[in-house]
Write an enzyme that holds these catalytic residues in place. Structure first.
Site, PDB file in Angstrom:
ATOM      1  N   LYS A   1       0.814  -1.226   0.000  1.00 39.92           N
ATOM      2  CA  LYS A   1       0.000   0.000   0.000  1.00 39.92           C
ATOM      3  C   LYS A   1       0.847   1.275   0.000  1.00 39.92           C
ATOM      4  CE  LYS A   1      -4.313  -1.867   1.717  1.00 39.92           C
ATOM      5  NZ  LYS A   1      -5.332  -1.903   2.775  1.00 39.92           N
TER       6      LYS A   1
ATOM      7  N   ARG B   1      -3.419  -9.896   5.688  1.00 36.29           N
ATOM      8  CA  ARG B   1      -3.859 -10.013   4.290  1.00 36.29           C
ATOM      9  C   ARG B   1      -2.749  -9.504   3.369  1.00 36.29           C
ATOM     10  NH1 ARG B   1      -6.051  -6.750   0.399  1.00 36.29           N
ATOM     11  NH2 ARG B   1      -7.697  -7.643  -0.893  1.00 36.29           N
TER      12      ARG B   1
HETATM   13  C1  PT1 Z   1      -7.840  -4.274   3.761  1.00 35.76           C
HETATM   14  C2  PT1 Z   1      -8.127  -4.360   2.363  1.00 35.76           C
HETATM   15  C3  PT1 Z   1      -9.198  -5.202   1.985  1.00 35.76           C
HETATM   16  N1  PT1 Z   1      -7.430  -3.682   1.420  1.00 35.76           N
HETATM   17  C4  PT1 Z   1      -9.598  -5.760   4.224  1.00 35.76           C
HETATM   18  N2  PT1 Z   1      -9.915  -5.883   2.929  1.00 35.76           N
HETATM   19  C5  PT1 Z   1      -7.769  -3.789   0.115  1.00 35.76           C
HETATM   20  N3  PT1 Z   1     -10.310  -6.438   5.171  1.00 35.76           N
HETATM   21  C6  PT1 Z   1      -8.837  -4.621  -0.255  1.00 35.76           C
HETATM   22  C7  PT1 Z   1      -3.048   2.190  -1.049  1.00 35.76           C
HETATM   23  O1  PT1 Z   1      -3.057   3.101  -0.205  1.00 35.76           O
HETATM   24  O2  PT1 Z   1      -6.871  -3.506   4.222  1.00 35.76           O
HETATM   25  N4  PT1 Z   1      -8.574  -4.953   4.642  1.00 35.76           N
HETATM   26  N5  PT1 Z   1      -9.534  -5.309   0.675  1.00 35.76           N
HETATM   27  C8  PT1 Z   1      -7.008  -3.017  -0.937  1.00 35.76           C
HETATM   28  N6  PT1 Z   1      -7.258  -1.626  -0.804  1.00 35.76           N
HETATM   29  C9  PT1 Z   1      -6.257  -0.668  -0.930  1.00 35.76           C
HETATM   30  C10 PT1 Z   1      -6.328   0.507  -0.178  1.00 35.76           C
HETATM   31  C11 PT1 Z   1      -5.160  -0.892  -1.740  1.00 35.76           C
HETATM   32  C12 PT1 Z   1      -5.288   1.435  -0.221  1.00 35.76           C
HETATM   33  C13 PT1 Z   1      -4.129   0.042  -1.821  1.00 35.76           C
HETATM   34  C14 PT1 Z   1      -4.179   1.200  -1.033  1.00 35.76           C
HETATM   35  O3  PT1 Z   1      -2.119   2.003  -1.848  1.00 35.76           O
END
Ligand code: PT1
Length: 287
Positions: free
Chosen positions: A228, A262
């Protein structure tokens, strides 16, 4: 370090997760535009091969998502999401003995996936979509409730909090109560602070540092920080150079009591998790 998060068994459909140790959840994105997988796993056989690899590398859950939720991502139609996710859940359950988690907010996806063997509903919108709570209740599955400020398309446009921990906690307390009121057992609930979901770098760092104070204090925590932008911002690294930062955060999350991590990089994370688990276990044993 002792933890108030005492529940050790998470019922996930036809399986039970033993939460006395930390689990690695492998990410399977089946969106054409998916974050950092570049949509390589749209193809059924390639996706199943990826699942096989992640399980061999130590994943005990596979998180299947058909809607990209990274910052700026667009919504997909209900039919599109059902068509992507449900057959994949069915294919994975037919071939592998694992817990399938579904990364969805959509009632039709929850119902369809539950019918073919999913074990955990991983909802970044914490069952706030119309019909999602009832679909979760009817499924009987475990639920991960995540905090997000805003919606993926716009959530990173100057997020603001008085106190990020207090606001996340009051949201999670309210969603836990809503689940209990609807008839979901407390033992089926998991919490997620929602790193990167409507949070600045400073918000993410503060929330991470105070993760052990997440509320309610008895429920297990899932953490998702893999590749992230909080790692990218803290280290000034592009997405393909965030592994070591992510492993550092995984180690710290386990030390702070997180029970499910995760990630995209399962093999590397599984070693980190087993190592930290071993140290934590030695510190809490009676001998
Ligand atoms: C998470 C999560 C998810 N993240 C759960 N499910 C994502 N329970 C998808 C960035 O800042 O943390 N917990 N499902 C993916 N989402 C992101 C959000 C991907 C922010 C990248 C960023 O780069």
């Amino acid at each position: 370090m002792t933890s108030l998060r005492t529940s050790t068994r998470l019922p996930c459909g036809d399986r039970v997760l033993d939460l006395s140790h930390t689990h690695v959840m492998g990410i399977l994105n089946i969106t054409p535009d998916s974050f950092s997988d570049g949509g390589r796993y749209n193809n059924r056989d390639a996706a199943l091969q990826r699942v096989e690899q992640m399980l061999a590398a130590g994943a005990t859950l596979i998180d299947i998502g058909g809607e990209s939720t990274r910052p700026g991502a667009a919504l997909v139609s209900v039919q599109e999401e059902v068509d992507r996710v449900v057959p994949m859940v069915e294919a994975v359950k037919a071939r592998f003995d694992t817990v399938v988690s579904i990364d969805t907010s959509t009632p039709e996806v929850i119902r369809g996936s539950a019918a073919v063997g999913a074990g955990l509903i991983n909802d970044i919108r914490a069952l706030t979509r119309a019909g999602a709570m009832q679909a979760a209740v009817d499924s009987g599955l475990a639920v991960c409730l995540m905090h997000m400020q805003g919606e993926p398309q716009t959530m990173q446009q100057a997020p603001v909090y008085d106190s990020v921990l207090a606001q996340v906690n009051s949201f999670l307390d309210e969603r836990v109560q809503a689940c209990l009121d609807a008839g979901i057992e407390r033992s089926k609930l998991v919490l997620d602070p929602g790193f990167g979901f409507g949070k600045s770098l400073q918000h993410n760092l503060e929330l991470f540092a105070r993760m052990d104070q997440l509320s309610p204090p008895d429920l297990p925590i899932l953490v998702g920080v893999s590749r992230k932008s909080m790692i990218g911002q803290a280290l000034n690294r592009p997405v393909e150079q965030r592994l070591f930062g992510g492993l550092g955060l995984a180690a710290l999350a386990v030390a702070k009591g997180a029970r499910i991590i995760r990630v995209h990089d399962v093999a590397e994370t599984a070693d980190v998790v087993r190592m930290v688990d071993a140290v934590v276990a030695a510190g809490t044993s009676a001998i």
